[in-house]
Every structure is written in C-alpha cells, then in structure tokens.
Motif scaffolding. Structure first.
Motif, PDB file in Angstrom:
ATOM      1  N   ASP A 186       2.869  64.164  45.758  1.00  9.70           N
ATOM      2  CA  ASP A 186       1.437  64.509  45.847  1.00  9.70           C
ATOM      3  C   ASP A 186       1.246  66.003  45.667  1.00  9.70           C
ATOM      4  O   ASP A 186       0.259  66.455  45.037  1.00  9.70           O
ATOM      5  CB  ASP A 186       0.890  64.065  47.199  1.00  9.70           C
ATOM      6  N   TYR A 187       2.190  66.795  46.170  1.00  8.51           N
ATOM      7  CA  TYR A 187       2.076  68.255  46.040  1.00  8.51           C
ATOM      8  C   TYR A 187       2.163  68.677  44.582  1.00  8.51           C
ATOM      9  O   TYR A 187       1.310  69.440  44.094  1.00  8.51           O
ATOM     10  CB  TYR A 187       3.179  68.917  46.866  1.00  8.51           C
ATOM     11  N   ILE A 188       3.182  68.199  43.843  1.00  6.95           N
ATOM     12  CA  ILE A 188       3.366  68.668  42.462  1.00  6.95           C
ATOM     13  C   ILE A 188       2.238  68.179  41.557  1.00  6.95           C
ATOM     14  O   ILE A 188       1.830  68.869  40.599  1.00  6.95           O
ATOM     15  CB  ILE A 188       4.755  68.253  41.927  1.00  6.95           C
ATOM     16  N   ARG A 189       1.705  66.992  41.846  1.00  4.87           N
ATOM     17  CA  ARG A 189       0.572  66.515  41.056  1.00  4.87           C
ATOM     18  C   ARG A 189      -0.661  67.378  41.286  1.00  4.87           C
ATOM     19  O   ARG A 189      -1.434  67.679  40.345  1.00  4.87           O
ATOM     20  CB  ARG A 189       0.272  65.063  41.398  1.00  4.87           C
ATOM     21  N   GLU A 190      -0.866  67.789  42.541  1.00  7.38           N
ATOM     22  CA  GLU A 190      -2.000  68.690  42.845  1.00  7.38           C
ATOM     23  C   GLU A 190      -1.813  70.027  42.140  1.00  7.38           C
ATOM     24  O   GLU A 190      -2.786  70.632  41.637  1.00  7.38           O
ATOM     25  CB  GLU A 190      -2.107  68.884  44.350  1.00  7.38           C
ATOM     26  N   VAL A 191      -0.558  70.512  42.104  1.00  9.35           N
ATOM     27  CA  VAL A 191      -0.278  71.784  41.424  1.00  9.35           C
ATOM     28  C   VAL A 191      -0.610  71.672  39.933  1.00  9.35           C
ATOM     29  O   VAL A 191      -1.267  72.547  39.361  1.00  9.35           O
ATOM     30  CB  VAL A 191       1.199  72.179  41.635  1.00  9.35           C
ATOM     31  N   PHE A 192      -0.146  70.589  39.278  1.00  9.67           N
ATOM     32  CA  PHE A 192      -0.425  70.425  37.850  1.00  9.67           C
ATOM     33  C   PHE A 192      -1.920  70.320  37.590  1.00  9.67           C
ATOM     34  O   PHE A 192      -2.416  70.774  36.542  1.00  9.67           O
ATOM     35  CB  PHE A 192       0.287  69.181  37.321  1.00  9.67           C
ATOM     36  N   ALA A 193      -2.647  69.734  38.524  1.00 10.60           N
ATOM     37  CA  ALA A 193      -4.087  69.571  38.330  1.00 10.60           C
ATOM     38  C   ALA A 193      -4.851  70.886  38.502  1.00 10.60           C
ATOM     39  O   ALA A 193      -5.905  71.081  37.880  1.00 10.60           O
ATOM     40  CB  ALA A 193      -4.625  68.530  39.306  1.00 10.60           C
ATOM     41  N   LYS A 194      -4.342  71.798  39.302  1.00 14.24           N
ATOM     42  CA  LYS A 194      -5.086  73.026  39.625  1.00 14.24           C
ATOM     43  C   LYS A 194      -4.520  74.266  38.949  1.00 14.24           C
ATOM     44  O   LYS A 194      -5.171  75.325  38.980  1.00 14.24           O
ATOM     45  CB  LYS A 194      -5.095  73.227  41.145  1.00 14.24           C
ATOM     46  N   SER A 195      -3.313  74.202  38.381  1.00 18.75           N
ATOM     47  CA  SER A 195      -2.725  75.406  37.772  1.00 18.75           C
ATOM     48  C   SER A 195      -2.232  75.061  36.374  1.00 18.75           C
ATOM     49  O   SER A 195      -1.283  74.278  36.212  1.00 18.75           O
ATOM     50  CB  SER A 195      -1.568  75.924  38.638  1.00 18.75           C
ATOM     51  N   TRP A 196      -2.855  75.616  35.359  1.00 21.59           N
ATOM     52  CA  TRP A 196      -2.443  75.368  33.982  1.00 21.59           C
ATOM     53  C   TRP A 196      -1.112  76.019  33.657  1.00 21.59           C
ATOM     54  O   TRP A 196      -0.406  75.607  32.746  1.00 21.59           O
ATOM     55  CB  TRP A 196      -3.516  75.883  33.009  1.00 21.59           C
TER      56      TRP A 196
END
Length: 531
Positions: A54-64
């Motif tokens: 869940d953390y890495i998916r949130e990172v990919f969604a918020k940081s290009w």
C-alpha cells in the motif's frame, strides 16, 4: 550529516545506493542495507507485505519521480515494469535489504489495523468471593502396635504433606483398656491427604533408617475410635531352638554375633545382628542392595556393618490397609551364625518355596485379632511371659554335648523386663551346626602362615572357608601351640564332605585332609588331624 558519495558512482551517474523522492511535501529516501541514513530522517517500518505494498502504490500515485529514482538502485535496476518494480520493492523491504526513511519527528512503527471493529463487551459483575477458610486439620492416621511399654527406638513417621511437613511418633498406651494388649501411634491434626508410613530406626553416625510400610494411608476423622485398626504392627522377640526337636523347652537366647533375616513379600526387608542374645542392630539393607545392582560399585556388598541402635524387639507388619500379611505377602524369619553373602540372599529371594521351607513363618499372629494375645501352647509363636522357663537338659534326648550348647542359668531372668509387655516370642531354628576340627600344623611353619582351609561338599554345592594362623588362633586346650582350631558354620548334614588345605606359597598344590566324611561322623567324637 552530509553523506560522501563515491566518485565512481558520481562519475557513472547511473546506479545509486539510495533513491530520493517527495510525497505530500515530505522527503522520502530508500537506502540499501548498510548505507548510512540521514540524521534528519527516521526509519519507516512495515507490519506486513500488504502494508508495504500500500505504501509503494501511494508513492507511485503521488510522486512522478519516485519510479525513476528507484530504478537507479542496483537492486531494482533490472525491473522492466511498474508491477515488477512494485513486487521486487516489497520483497526486498520485507527481507531488510532495502530500508525506507522519511522526514518525520519520530520513528514510524508498523500500523496494525483490526480486521473488524469489535463491539464493546460488558461483563457481568462477578459474585463476591468468600474469604478463604483456615486449613482443616481434623484428621488422623492411626497405626496399632501389639503390646505395651515397647518404646525401644523404633518409631513411625509419615511422608511430607503438600506443605512439606513431616510427622514422627512413638507408640502410646491406650488409657482405660483393662487388657493392655496394645499401643497406638496416632498422627493427629493432619489434613485429609493420603500419606506414606515408614518404620524409622536411629542409626549410629548416619541418618535414620526409614523402612516403608505403606505407600498410601488414608486419614480418618480425628474423633473416630476403633477396637482394631486397619494397620497393625507386632514387635517380635526372637529366641532360638537348640535341638532338632524344635521344642520350646529346648530353646535359648540367640547366639551372640549371629544374624536375623526378615523377609517380607519374598524380599529381604531387615537384616539384624544379634547383640548378647538380647538386642539387635539393623543393617541398611537397601543401600547395599543398590550398591550391588548399581553400575558403580563403591563398597563391598557382602561386608554390611550393623549400625542401627540396639533394639529389644523386631517390629514386623501384621495387617496393612485391612489386609493380613500372609502367604506370598507374609513375613518369614531366619537365623544364621554368619552374615550371608548377597548370592545366598538372592537364592531365597528368587525361590519362594525354598524360603518358606527354611524360614519360620509368623502366621500364628492371627490370634491377636481374635483373642488379643499370642498364647499358643505350640508352634513358632508363643507368649513371652513363659519363654525360657522350665528348660530341660538335652544330653540324653538328643545325644548332644551340653558344653557345646552352653546354657546360662540367668537366661529366664534376662527376659523378666519384657514378660508383662504382652508381645510374642518367635522361636527360630538356631541349632548349632558348627563343625569344630582341631588341626596340628607344621612345627616348623612360621606363626603368620595363613593357609586356607576349605570344607566342601562332594558335589560342590556348599563350601565354607577358614583361614586361621598360629599368631591369631587360640591354642587348643591341653595341646602344644602348634594346634589350631578350625570352625565351619551351617554345615549340611546329609552330604559327604572334603577338607582341603591350600598353601599361600606359590605353585604349592592343595591337598585333601579329610575325604568323603559326613557331618555326623565328623561331629562326634571331635576330630583331630595333622598333615
């Protein structure tokens, strides 16, 4: 802290040992294991793979920029898709090969999310707990001991209870009983908890000897009284028949330095040395039994000293838990002039028929419950009140030499202190089976010569050795000093005997002094021999 990046890494500009990106304005860094962390950043921990994913998916969604930065890490550079990058990242983080740090005031522990919201449970108010009551000590264990005034060093003890308490008691006379036929050992004020019962004997220079009588004895109400209890012990006064007639008027005290063997349930239970015909000393039988059968033998099991305190009687079990000890569970006694080897003891323990034929049974003790006495006119068990009174001479009836079977006129008086105790006397076979041979040695032999003299049966089933020297032996009356006396005990009467002399001088052949003679032929007249 300013981290120094290796020049080679800067020169290549491709692979880095850390990846950097921002999420919601906060700096995040992913570092390989062993790479130093910035002081300003804190570790981010994950509880499980789902939380990490869940953390890495949130990172990919918020940081290009996060994907590009992560691909510069050597451990992630081979990933050719975002899905592959996500799976590899989760795997390496859970294996601690990659670590996540971020800008936050404190370390971020793994978050644990409940699977469902549990409703608040209201438990009912427990009932009031009553105050604990004191320990109930309204019980007792009673062991009946036949006779009165029998305090002679034998006592009874109980095993420890659940609080580690032990009990030790002497027998006490029962007040108000006109018959005065018994004493009681009462362990009072004890909890209702089964206990083991032991017969305890004081030992000289050693801890007390404890002989187990009962594995489990159940306490009864302290107010309960009985005319006859479930556990009964009987003190015995052993005396000895001195002729084959086995008559009480041809009896005596047991010979001094002899041995009494008490078998119970087919096993040697007590071994006692006779002291001046009146007292007895116990041997710690089980200790030497364990030494014999143990893997490490520390002592000679055939040399068993009697270190018990002197006792006037020998206590034996008659009834335990309401069961009379008889037949296979019965008590049998034997007397021997010499201490037995363990091999001989084992012969009796392994052959119940041989034991019952050779030993004296005490099954006549059953009269105690029926008539509260032991007044049998015949048999091995009789009253001590009339023991050794009105003895008869044996010379004419048995053709025995009275000097070889000495009597002391004071014997009846020696029992006077016990005549009113109402205990039984038990008559054992103590018939003198010694063979005394006077032997003339070589007049030129040194006084410390210690030849071995062995008396053997013709078939080799029995043998006894004697090793006297001129220095240690008493001179035979009316002879010169070269005559010595050989004494052999418990000689079988119905077999032919051979007497061998074996010199301690090396390579000297043993020779036969007496050949194929019976006990009767050697007994009378006294045999005088010389080489």
């Amino acid at each position: 802290m300013i981290r120094k990046i290796p020049a080679l890494v800067l020169a290549l500009g491709i692979h880095m040992l850390f990846a950097q990106y921002y999420v919601d304005g906060k700096q995040h860094e992913v570092i390989q294991q062993g790479f130093p962390k910035r002081n300003a950043l804190k570790y981010r921990y994950f509880y499980n793979e789902k939380e990490c994913r869940d953390y890495i998916r949130e990172v990919f969604a918020k940081s290009w920029y996060a994907k590009e930065s992560l691909l510069k890490l050597p451990l992630l550079s081979h990933c050719d898709s975002q899905e592959n990058l996500e799976n590899t990242f989760v795997k390496l983080v859970m294996e601690k090969k990659l670590e996540v740090t971020l800008d936050c005031p404190i370390e971020m522990p793994a978050t644990i999310k409940p699977r469902y919201v549990q409703k608040e449970i209201v438990l009912p108010k427990p009932p009031p707990v009553p105050e604990p009551k004191g320990e109930c000590l309204d019980f007792k264990i009673v062991v009946e001991v036949a006779g009165n005034n029998i305090n002679d060093g034998q006592r009874l003890s109980l095993s420890e209870d659940n609080k580690g308490r032990q009990s030790l008691q002497n027998p006490q006379a029962v007040a108000g009983e006109p018959s005065k036929h018994r004493s009681l050992v009462s362990f009072k004020k004890i909890p209702e908890e089964p206990r083991s019962v032991f017969l305890q004997v004081a030992m000289k220079g050693e801890p007390p000897l404890r002989l187990k009588l009962l594995e489990t004895a159940t306490p009864v109400d302290e107010k309960l009284e009985k005319e006859c209890w479930e556990h009964i012990l009987v003190p015995l006064k052993p005396l000895g028949y001195i002729t084959d007639a086995l008559r009480r008027d041809q009896a005596d005290l047991l010979p001094d330095e002899g041995w009494v063997y008490v078998f119970w349930k087919g096993k040697l239970w007590r071994e006692l040395k006779v002291i001046k015909g009146l007292s007895f000393r116990d041997v710690r039988v089980e200790y030497y039994r364990h030494q014999r059968h143990g893997q490490l033998i520390k002592v000679n099991g055939d040399l068993r000293p009697a270190l018990g305190m002197q006792l006037n009687t020998i206590w034996v079990p008659y009834k335990l838990n309401g069961k009379v000890q008889q037949a296979a569970n019965g008590v049998y006694l034997l007397f021997s002039m010499t201490q037995w080897s363990w091999d001989k003891i084992s012969e009796f323990e392994n052959d119940s028929t041989k034991l019952q034929q050779a030993a004296t049974s005490v099954e006549q003790l059953t009269s105690y419950e029926q008539g509260q006495h032991f007044d049998h006119p015949t048999g091995a068990v009789g009253p001590i009140a009339t023991a050794l009174i009105n003895q008869v001479k044996t010379e004419e009836e048995q053709d025995l030499d009275e000097q070889a079977i000495p009597r002391i006129s004071k014997h009846p008086k020696l029992l006077d202190r016990q005549r009113n105790t109402k205990i039984p006397a038990v008559y054992l076979k103590a018939i003198d089976k010694r063979l005394i041979i006077h032997f003339e040695t070589d007049c030129h032999a040194p006084i410390d010569r210690d030849d071995l003299f062995e008396l053997r049966t013709h078939d080799g089933s029995w043998q006894h050795a004697s090793k006297p020297t001129l220095k240690t032996s008493e001179a035979v009356d009316g002879t010169q000093k070269q005559w010595i006396e050989l004494i052999f005990h418990d000689v079988p009467e119905d077999q032919k005997l051979n007497l061998f002399q074996t010199s301690r001088v090396e390579n000297e052949t043993p020779f036969i002094i007496i050949k194929d003679k019976t006990y009767k032929a050697l007994r009378r007249p006294a045999t005088t021999s010389s080489p």
